[in-house]
Design an enzyme around this catalytic site. Structure first.
Site, PDB file in Angstrom:
ATOM      1  N   TYR A 246     -16.474   1.129   7.776  1.00  0.00           N
ATOM      2  CA  TYR A 246     -15.023   1.320   7.782  1.00  0.00           C
ATOM      3  C   TYR A 246     -14.567   1.956   9.095  1.00  0.00           C
ATOM      4  O   TYR A 246     -13.645   1.459   9.760  1.00  0.00           O
ATOM      5  CB  TYR A 246     -14.610   2.200   6.605  1.00  0.00           C
TER       6      TYR A 246
ATOM      7  N   ASP B 115      -8.861   9.083  10.921  1.00  0.00           N
ATOM      8  CA  ASP B 115      -9.760  10.126  11.404  1.00  0.00           C
ATOM      9  C   ASP B 115     -11.218   9.698  11.336  1.00  0.00           C
ATOM     10  O   ASP B 115     -12.080  10.300  11.991  1.00  0.00           O
ATOM     11  CB  ASP B 115      -9.562  11.414  10.605  1.00  0.00           C
TER      12      ASP B 115
ATOM     13  N   ILE C  77      -3.004 -11.021   7.658  1.00  0.00           N
ATOM     14  CA  ILE C  77      -2.990 -10.789   9.102  1.00  0.00           C
ATOM     15  C   ILE C  77      -4.209 -11.376   9.808  1.00  0.00           C
ATOM     16  O   ILE C  77      -4.236 -11.448  11.037  1.00  0.00           O
ATOM     17  CB  ILE C  77      -2.858  -9.288   9.436  1.00  0.00           C
TER      18      ILE C  77
ATOM     19  N   GLY D  60       0.815  -1.209   0.000  1.00  0.00           N
ATOM     20  CA  GLY D  60       0.000   0.000   0.000  1.00  0.00           C
ATOM     21  C   GLY D  60       0.847   1.256   0.000  1.00  0.00           C
ATOM     22  O   GLY D  60       2.076   1.215   0.091  1.00  0.00           O
TER      23      GLY D  60
ATOM     24  N   THR E 199      -9.301  -0.436   3.105  1.00  0.00           N
ATOM     25  CA  THR E 199      -9.418   1.019   3.054  1.00  0.00           C
ATOM     26  C   THR E 199     -10.508   1.548   2.129  1.00  0.00           C
ATOM     27  O   THR E 199     -10.725   2.758   2.081  1.00  0.00           O
ATOM     28  CB  THR E 199      -8.075   1.637   2.610  1.00  0.00           C
TER      29      THR E 199
ATOM     30  N   TRP F 118      -6.565  11.663   5.582  1.00  0.00           N
ATOM     31  CA  TRP F 118      -6.492  12.063   4.167  1.00  0.00           C
ATOM     32  C   TRP F 118      -5.082  11.902   3.596  1.00  0.00           C
ATOM     33  O   TRP F 118      -4.527  12.823   3.010  1.00  0.00           O
ATOM     34  CB  TRP F 118      -6.982  13.494   3.998  1.00  0.00           C
TER      35      TRP F 118
END
Length: 290
Positions: free
Chosen positions: A121, A98, A35, A8, A58, A146
């Site tokens: 999420y 966040d 994982i 990623g 994500t 972000w």
């Protein structure tokens, strides 16, 4: 150092930078380590001094339709890593988001502010934080906001997409009622390596470039930064782009408590963006697929 999720944008940049700084890095993409498989986790973590978990589900909208997959990767997997680290004595740094916040506060979130995720999420990431600390109270959870590279190799992040659109000859609509802390991956990785070095002890940290911006602000800054006319970016409300998952309207992160805990503050987001665009220019322009 073991880096999971190494394919990623954060994991890849972290593995490369850690190796450059002299760490002995084992970079594990999902094909190398799932994982959610506790047995495989134990096998790969054995002997590690520090583990940085960059593996995550994500895709915020896809998580609404695939909650089991999101929870497996974002909550069960981090718990497996923490359990294995607790058994072997390895240190764990886990990246969160966040989106664990509701966005209703109207100011940048402090570590001590209450959480309240709005989406699958966000809830899965919050459960991951809880699972990590349940198994390993001394682990570090680092919340980011972000995150982008802007480089062509990761052309799906917001800045990379805006770079591409800036090279086209048309106007675009970008939401102006979602505000966050745009964060350059290089700066986030610098913070992660600072934590890995052992200088910061807080169990939860925020790492984000300073200041706040809407997606509209960020898009206009990208256009201006690459020499395109920022007036081609037009503001719209979130309602113009209906999505499966709710986004927090104001999820910017404050680093005040993290700085008091010893973490170096990150530079202002516009300075970081300019640095990212300068670095991305070396890749050449991102062009649209015919």
């Amino acid at each position: 150092m073991v880096v999971t999720g190494a394919a990623g944008q954060v994991g890849g940049f972290l593995a490369a930078e850690a190796a450059r700084q002299g760490y002995d890095v084992v970079a594990l993409a999902r094909g190398d380590l799932d994982i959610t498989d506790s047995v495989a986790v134990d096998r790969h973590i054995e002997g590690a001094g520090v583990v940085v978990n960059c593996a995550a589900f994500t895709n915020v909208d896809a998580a609404e339709a695939q909650p089991d997959a999101a929870y497996a990767i974002n909550a069960v997997g981090p718990g497996n890593l923490a359990r294995s680290c607790a058994r072997t004595g390895a240190r764990l740094i886990h990246i969160s988001t966040d989106y664990v916040f509701s966005g209703s506060l109207g100011r940048p979130y402090e570590i001590s502010d209450p959480t309240g995720p709005l989406s699958v999420y966000g809830r899965s990431k919050l459960d991951g934080e809880l699972a990590v600390h349940a198994e390993l109270p001394g682990a570090h959870v680092v919340r980011a906001s972000w995150v982008y590279t802007g480089a062509s190799g990761h052309g799906s992040d917001f800045v990379a997409v805006m770079r591409r659109l800036a090279g086209e000859d048309r106007t675009i609509d970008v939401v102006a009622d979602q505000t966050g802390s745009p964060t350059y991956v290089k700066d986030l990785v610098g913070a992660l390596l600072e934590v890995a070095a052992g200088a910061v002890r807080s169990p939860i940290l925020h790492a984000a470039n300073a200041g706040t911006a809407s997606r509209f602000d960020q898009a206009r800054a990208v256009f201006a930064g690459v020499g395109a006319d920022p007036e081609r970016v037009r503001p719209v409300d979130t309602a113009a782009f209906p999505r499966p998952a709710r986004r927090p309207v104001f999820s910017a992160l404050s680093m005040a408590e993290s700085v008091r805990a010893g973490l170096t503050p990150l530079r202002p987001w516009r300075d970081a963006l300019n640095a990212a665009l300068a670095a991305a220019a070396d890749d050449g322009p991102i062009t649209s697929t015919p």
